[in-house]
Design a protein around this motif. Sequence first.
Motif, short mmCIF file in Angstrom:
data_model
loop_
_atom_site.label_atom_id
_atom_site.label_comp_id
_atom_site.label_asym_id
_atom_site.label_seq_id
_atom_site.Cartn_x
_atom_site.Cartn_y
_atom_site.Cartn_z
N GLY A 1 16.40 21.13 2.64
CA GLY A 1 15.94 21.60 1.33
C GLY A 1 14.68 20.88 0.89
N SER A 2 14.63 19.57 1.13
CA SER A 2 13.44 18.80 0.77
C SER A 2 12.23 19.23 1.59
N PHE A 3 12.48 19.56 2.86
CA PHE A 3 11.40 20.05 3.72
C PHE A 3 10.81 21.34 3.15
N ALA A 4 11.69 22.26 2.72
CA ALA A 4 11.21 23.51 2.12
C ALA A 4 10.42 23.23 0.85
N LEU A 5 10.87 22.25 0.06
CA LEU A 5 10.17 21.89 -1.18
C LEU A 5 8.78 21.34 -0.87
N GLY A 6 8.71 20.43 0.11
CA GLY A 6 7.43 19.84 0.46
C GLY A 6 6.45 20.88 0.98
N LEU A 7 6.96 21.80 1.79
CA LEU A 7 6.12 22.89 2.31
C LEU A 7 5.63 23.77 1.17
N VAL B 1 16.07 12.08 3.45
CA VAL B 1 15.79 13.12 2.46
C VAL B 1 14.32 13.08 2.01
N MET B 2 13.83 11.88 1.72
CA MET B 2 12.43 11.76 1.32
C MET B 2 11.50 12.13 2.47
N GLY B 3 11.92 11.79 3.69
CA GLY B 3 11.12 12.15 4.85
C GLY B 3 11.02 13.65 5.04
N GLY B 4 12.08 14.38 4.67
CA GLY B 4 12.04 15.83 4.76
C GLY B 4 10.91 16.41 3.93
N MET B 5 10.72 15.88 2.74
CA MET B 5 9.66 16.38 1.87
C MET B 5 8.28 16.04 2.43
N SER B 6 8.10 14.80 2.89
CA SER B 6 6.79 14.41 3.41
C SER B 6 6.44 15.18 4.67
N ILE B 7 7.43 15.40 5.54
CA ILE B 7 7.17 16.17 6.76
C ILE B 7 6.84 17.62 6.41
N GLY B 8 7.55 18.16 5.42
CA GLY B 8 7.26 19.52 4.97
C GLY B 8 5.84 19.67 4.49
N THR B 9 5.34 18.63 3.83
CA THR B 9 3.97 18.67 3.32
C THR B 9 2.95 18.45 4.43
N VAL B 10 3.17 17.38 5.21
CA VAL B 10 2.17 16.96 6.19
C VAL B 10 2.12 17.89 7.40
N VAL B 11 3.30 18.30 7.89
CA VAL B 11 3.35 19.13 9.09
C VAL B 11 3.48 20.61 8.74
N GLY B 12 4.30 20.89 7.73
CA GLY B 12 4.58 22.29 7.40
C GLY B 12 3.40 23.05 6.85
N VAL B 13 2.52 22.36 6.11
CA VAL B 13 1.40 23.06 5.49
C VAL B 13 0.45 23.66 6.52
N PRO B 14 -0.07 22.86 7.48
CA PRO B 14 -0.96 23.51 8.47
C PRO B 14 -0.25 24.56 9.30
N VAL B 15 1.06 24.35 9.58
CA VAL B 15 1.81 25.36 10.32
C VAL B 15 1.92 26.63 9.48
N GLY B 16 2.18 26.47 8.18
CA GLY B 16 2.27 27.62 7.30
C GLY B 16 0.97 28.38 7.21
N VAL B 17 -0.15 27.64 7.15
CA VAL B 17 -1.46 28.29 7.11
C VAL B 17 -1.73 29.04 8.42
N LEU C 1 -6.73 20.55 7.93
CA LEU C 1 -5.48 20.23 7.23
C LEU C 1 -4.62 19.32 8.09
N TRP C 2 -4.65 19.54 9.41
CA TRP C 2 -3.93 18.64 10.32
C TRP C 2 -4.49 17.23 10.24
N ALA C 3 -5.82 17.12 10.17
CA ALA C 3 -6.44 15.80 10.09
C ALA C 3 -5.97 15.06 8.83
N TRP C 4 -6.00 15.77 7.71
CA TRP C 4 -5.51 15.18 6.45
C TRP C 4 -4.03 14.80 6.57
N GLY C 5 -3.24 15.69 7.20
CA GLY C 5 -1.81 15.45 7.33
C GLY C 5 -1.49 14.29 8.25
N ILE C 6 -2.19 14.20 9.38
CA ILE C 6 -1.97 13.09 10.30
C ILE C 6 -2.31 11.77 9.62
#
Length: 398
Positions: A10-16, A131-147, A238-243
């Motif tokens: 759920g946190s991953f979905a939120l971060g994404l 749980v906190m890692g789920g949100m950060s991974i959703g933001t850092v990894v999920g965003v470029p994947v979503g794009v 976005l990957w550069a920013w996320g990494i």
Amino acid sequence: MRRILLLALGSFALGLDAYVMAGLLPVVADDLHESASATGQMVTVFTLCYALAAPFFATVLAGRPARMTLSLALIVFTVANGLSAVSGSLPMLLISRALAGIGAGVYSPLAAATAAALSPAERRGRGLAVVMGGMSIGTVVGVPVGVMLAHHISWRGTLWLVTALGLVALIGVVALLPRIPASAPPALKERIGVLTNRRVAPIALVSFFGGIASLGLYTYLSSFLADSAGIDDPTGYLWAWGIGGVLGALLVGPVLDRTKKAYAIVTAILVLVTAAQAVLPAVAPMHWLLVLPLLIWGASGWAMQVPQQHELIEAEPAHSSVAVSLNSSAVYLGSATGSALGGVFLAGGVAPAGLPFCTASFALIALVLHLTLVRSSRRRKGHHTTTAVETPTAGANV
């Protein structure tokens, strides 16, 4: 651990969901025939409602079973994302993004508290980290994947993916989460009282301006890249920013533990954010060189809140979780303000290529406040670092 992983989903979905719309901004604007400045407000309303929902609804829903409240939050979040995916106009999109932000704001702190309750005392920090890692991974990894997915299945398809993730998390919470009461959150009065603490308020103010600088530019990063460098596909950047964000989040903790100099680390971070954003327009024509300031900006932005939390726990050891929670709201209020101001600047005639200068100025304001107000409050109170003060750090992340 399986139940905690469900909470992390759920946190991953939120971060994404919180950040992916920034990467999709030009596509959404074209599809809805709106300007980038107007469409960017979908990020503003999400983060604003996220920031305001956490303290308000946590007080209103105090004492309710964790499973019921988490399920309600995920229902609101999932339905809102489904509405976002079918939105045919900007007003409908803004309303659905606001609802999604409310669901996320209720879910996030309670998911962390529930993970702590489900974990043995000796592994509580690990449960929180998952749980906190789920949100950060959703933001850092999920965003470029979503794009990247949006380029193949449209931006609506990306939102349907977020909706599906929320639905899976909801089913898991309903089916597998045991009936455990959530610990009563601090009253709203207590939260406000902590904020007036002469050491807490300046730190939260620095976090607020840091949030303006970070999301104020990230929301319009795709527009900046297109205008300044002719880059139509921002995925790699976005990957550069996320990494950079992953590296910053992982490395700042050991550095802080080793040096015990949270104030100095925040100073260095704000200098790096200001410099990285200020040089972006100059290096934009050289595409390969853009990666470096994006890495530095991502690393610094994600690293900042760890030493900030350390400072808050030291400033208010008796109410450390309250202080950190208020700081989190300050970050998201700053994020909402940043994306709103970015839209104002664009509507006022500022070219997307010039936005980094605007946002770097807010990072500079944060640095000045840190060097003046925060430093002054530290001198008044006296700076004493003890082991007893440092131990609540993991739990305070709730």
